[in-house]
Design a protein around this motif. Structure first.
Motif, PDB file in Angstrom:
ATOM      1  N   GLU A  64       1.144  -1.570   0.090  1.00 28.44           N
ATOM      2  CA  GLU A  64      -0.346  -0.293   0.509  1.00 28.44           C
ATOM      3  C   GLU A  64       1.007   1.336  -0.298  1.00 28.44           C
ATOM      4  O   GLU A  64       0.720   2.212  -0.448  1.00 28.44           O
ATOM      5  N   SER A  65       1.793   0.923   0.866  1.00 29.80           N
ATOM      6  CA  SER A  65       2.988   2.124   0.492  1.00 29.80           C
ATOM      7  C   SER A  65       3.659   2.740  -0.131  1.00 29.80           C
ATOM      8  O   SER A  65       3.341   3.479  -0.499  1.00 29.80           O
ATOM      9  N   TYR A  66       3.584   1.774  -1.575  1.00 33.59           N
ATOM     10  CA  TYR A  66       3.920   2.015  -2.842  1.00 33.59           C
ATOM     11  C   TYR A  66       3.232   2.481  -3.580  1.00 33.59           C
ATOM     12  O   TYR A  66       3.333   2.472  -5.052  1.00 33.59           O
ATOM     13  N   GLY A  67       1.844   2.460  -3.253  1.00 37.37           N
ATOM     14  CA  GLY A  67       1.069   3.148  -3.795  1.00 37.37           C
ATOM     15  C   GLY A  67       0.064   1.822  -4.421  1.00 37.37           C
ATOM     16  O   GLY A  67      -0.004   2.567  -5.926  1.00 37.37           O
ATOM     17  N   ILE A  68       0.493   0.467  -5.102  1.00 37.21           N
ATOM     18  CA  ILE A  68      -0.347  -0.869  -5.173  1.00 37.21           C
ATOM     19  C   ILE A  68      -1.757  -0.549  -5.355  1.00 37.21           C
ATOM     20  O   ILE A  68      -2.228  -0.405  -3.770  1.00 37.21           O
ATOM     21  N   LEU A  69      -2.344  -0.562  -5.821  1.00 41.04           N
ATOM     22  CA  LEU A  69      -3.997  -0.466  -5.436  1.00 41.04           C
ATOM     23  C   LEU A  69      -4.218  -1.601  -5.341  1.00 41.04           C
ATOM     24  O   LEU A  69      -3.678  -2.494  -5.040  1.00 41.04           O
ATOM     25  N   LYS A  70      -5.688  -1.570  -4.302  1.00 40.75           N
ATOM     26  CA  LYS A  70      -6.195  -2.610  -3.689  1.00 40.75           C
ATOM     27  C   LYS A  70      -5.998  -4.094  -4.215  1.00 40.75           C
ATOM     28  O   LYS A  70      -5.916  -4.644  -3.741  1.00 40.75           O
ATOM     29  N   HIS A  71      -6.619  -3.640  -6.031  1.00 38.28           N
ATOM     30  CA  HIS A  71      -7.202  -5.251  -6.446  1.00 38.28           C
ATOM     31  C   HIS A  71      -6.003  -5.227  -6.334  1.00 38.28           C
ATOM     32  O   HIS A  71      -5.943  -6.908  -7.150  1.00 38.28           O
ATOM     33  N   GLU A  72      -4.690  -5.300  -7.520  1.00 36.74           N
ATOM     34  CA  GLU A  72      -3.514  -5.092  -7.964  1.00 36.74           C
ATOM     35  C   GLU A  72      -2.961  -6.144  -5.979  1.00 36.74           C
ATOM     36  O   GLU A  72      -2.652  -7.014  -6.548  1.00 36.74           O
ATOM     37  N   ILE A  73      -3.363  -5.804  -5.331  1.00 36.67           N
ATOM     38  CA  ILE A  73      -2.799  -6.315  -3.585  1.00 36.67           C
ATOM     39  C   ILE A  73      -3.058  -7.584  -3.730  1.00 36.67           C
ATOM     40  O   ILE A  73      -2.679  -8.458  -3.261  1.00 36.67           O
ATOM     41  N   SER A 114      13.142 -13.730  -2.350  1.00 37.23           N
ATOM     42  CA  SER A 114      11.776 -12.798  -2.502  1.00 37.23           C
ATOM     43  C   SER A 114      11.237 -11.996  -1.291  1.00 37.23           C
ATOM     44  O   SER A 114      10.950 -11.323  -1.882  1.00 37.23           O
ATOM     45  N   CYS A 115      12.467 -11.926  -0.515  1.00 33.20           N
ATOM     46  CA  CYS A 115      12.361 -10.749  -0.111  1.00 33.20           C
ATOM     47  C   CYS A 115      12.968  -9.411  -0.101  1.00 33.20           C
ATOM     48  O   CYS A 115      12.733  -8.421   0.311  1.00 33.20           O
ATOM     49  N   ILE A 116      13.726 -10.143  -0.825  1.00 37.60           N
ATOM     50  CA  ILE A 116      15.226  -9.031  -1.611  1.00 37.60           C
ATOM     51  C   ILE A 116      13.784  -7.903  -2.792  1.00 37.60           C
ATOM     52  O   ILE A 116      13.836  -7.272  -2.608  1.00 37.60           O
ATOM     53  N   THR A 117      12.993  -8.432  -3.481  1.00 39.74           N
ATOM     54  CA  THR A 117      12.153  -7.664  -4.329  1.00 39.74           C
ATOM     55  C   THR A 117      11.233  -7.167  -3.355  1.00 39.74           C
ATOM     56  O   THR A 117      10.224  -6.255  -4.158  1.00 39.74           O
ATOM     57  N   LYS A 118      11.017  -7.614  -2.137  1.00 45.84           N
ATOM     58  CA  LYS A 118       9.649  -6.760  -1.407  1.00 45.84           C
ATOM     59  C   LYS A 118      10.600  -4.576  -1.799  1.00 45.84           C
ATOM     60  O   LYS A 118       9.733  -4.096  -1.458  1.00 45.84           O
ATOM     61  N   HIS A 119      12.163  -4.901  -1.881  1.00 47.66           N
ATOM     62  CA  HIS A 119      12.015  -3.553  -1.962  1.00 47.66           C
ATOM     63  C   HIS A 119      12.463  -2.854  -3.399  1.00 47.66           C
ATOM     64  O   HIS A 119      12.636  -1.438  -3.094  1.00 47.66           O
ATOM     65  N   PHE A 120      11.630  -3.512  -3.991  1.00 52.63           N
ATOM     66  CA  PHE A 120      11.665  -2.778  -5.478  1.00 52.63           C
ATOM     67  C   PHE A 120       9.426  -2.359  -5.734  1.00 52.63           C
ATOM     68  O   PHE A 120       8.696  -3.550  -5.607  1.00 52.63           O
ATOM     69  N   PRO A 121       9.484  -1.064  -5.611  1.00 56.82           N
ATOM     70  CA  PRO A 121       7.902  -1.241  -5.479  1.00 56.82           C
ATOM     71  C   PRO A 121       7.251  -1.422  -7.063  1.00 56.82           C
ATOM     72  O   PRO A 121       6.226  -0.526  -7.965  1.00 56.82           O
ATOM     73  N   SER A 122       7.442  -2.352  -8.411  1.00 50.97           N
ATOM     74  CA  SER A 122       7.407  -2.655  -9.369  1.00 50.97           C
ATOM     75  C   SER A 122       6.216  -3.754  -9.040  1.00 50.97           C
ATOM     76  O   SER A 122       7.133  -4.802  -8.340  1.00 50.97           O
ATOM     77  N   PHE A 123       5.252  -3.981  -9.331  1.00 53.34           N
ATOM     78  CA  PHE A 123       4.209  -4.659  -9.324  1.00 53.34           C
ATOM     79  C   PHE A 123       4.681  -6.118  -9.796  1.00 53.34           C
ATOM     80  O   PHE A 123       4.441  -7.292  -9.198  1.00 53.34           O
ATOM     81  N   GLN A 124       5.571  -6.160 -11.129  1.00 52.98           N
ATOM     82  CA  GLN A 124       5.821  -7.100 -11.421  1.00 52.98           C
ATOM     83  C   GLN A 124       7.012  -8.191 -11.504  1.00 52.98           C
ATOM     84  O   GLN A 124       7.011  -8.942 -10.124  1.00 52.98           O
ATOM     85  N   VAL A 125       7.752  -7.152 -10.053  1.00 54.15           N
ATOM     86  CA  VAL A 125       9.013  -7.538  -9.291  1.00 54.15           C
ATOM     87  C   VAL A 125       8.344  -8.309  -8.105  1.00 54.15           C
ATOM     88  O   VAL A 125       8.470  -9.309  -7.566  1.00 54.15           O
TER      89      VAL A 125
END
Length: 194
Positions: A64-73, A114-125
């Motif tokens: 949510e802090s990355y600005g990802i929409l609820k549906h994408e989450i 998988s934890c490293i990917t959390k550092h990137f605010p990209s939906f695909q990553v």
């Protein structure tokens, strides 16, 4: 928060006393192989569980802090649980083919990535990270216990010792889950969600 910490410490103390009492009631196991096996398994298993528990409470808030929409989450969570469902069916065969120890090591690699990917605010990553986390979770809740049973049989230990190790593992999981939640909250308050 102070009342929560007080209640938590009090309840952990009560559980610890009950744990010691039940240990005194059950027959003591003096086999040194049992003690070594239990120590190895519990240390590694509880550390692996703590890695899972410590990041779990704030994943939604991070997205949510990355600005990802609820549906994408929602899609990200479905990807993680779906991955666990799909790969969970083949993890046992991987453990049989490549070894339970190697499969447990694979858990660490998959979960780390998988934890490293959390550092990137990209939906695909993040999507790739959720798939890897789902695979790792399947390993966590199958291969570690499978390794314990296999190693227990290889060492020729009594069946009651396996029951004791699993009992201690489930007790430890509860304590680790609670402590990891507290640590995660403190870390999130101090450093942010990542």
């Amino acid at each position: 928060m102070d009342m929560f910490i007080f209640a938590l410490v009090f309840l952990i103390f009560v559980c610890f006393i009950l744990h010691l009492y039940t240990r005194q009631v059950e027959p003591q196991i003096k086999d040194p192989q049992y003690r070594v096996l239990q120590q190895i398994f519990l240390i590694v298993y509880l550390l692996a569980l703590s890695g899972d528990w410590v990041q779990g409470p704030h994943v939604y808030a991070l997205y949510e802090s990355y600005g990802i929409l609820k549906h994408e989450i929602e899609i990200l969570f479905i990807a993680g649980f779906g991955s666990s469902m799909i790969f969970g069916t083949i993890i046992a065969s991987l453990a049989d083919k490549y070894g339970r120890r190697n499969t447990c090591l694979l858990y660490g690699i998959l979960y780390g990535v998988s934890c490293i990917t959390k550092h990137f605010p990209s939906f695909q990553v993040l999507f790739i990270g959720r798939i890897l986390a789902g695979m790792a979770t399947s390993i966590l809740f199958s291969a570690f216990e499978s390794w314990l049973v296999s190693e227990h049989q290889r060492r020729g230990l009594e069946s009651k010792t396996l029951e004791t190790i699993f009992g201690n593992a489930y007790f430890g999981n509860s304590v680790v889950a609670i402590l990891s939640g507290v640590i995660a909250q403190i870390a999130a308050n101090t450093f942010g969600y990542v």
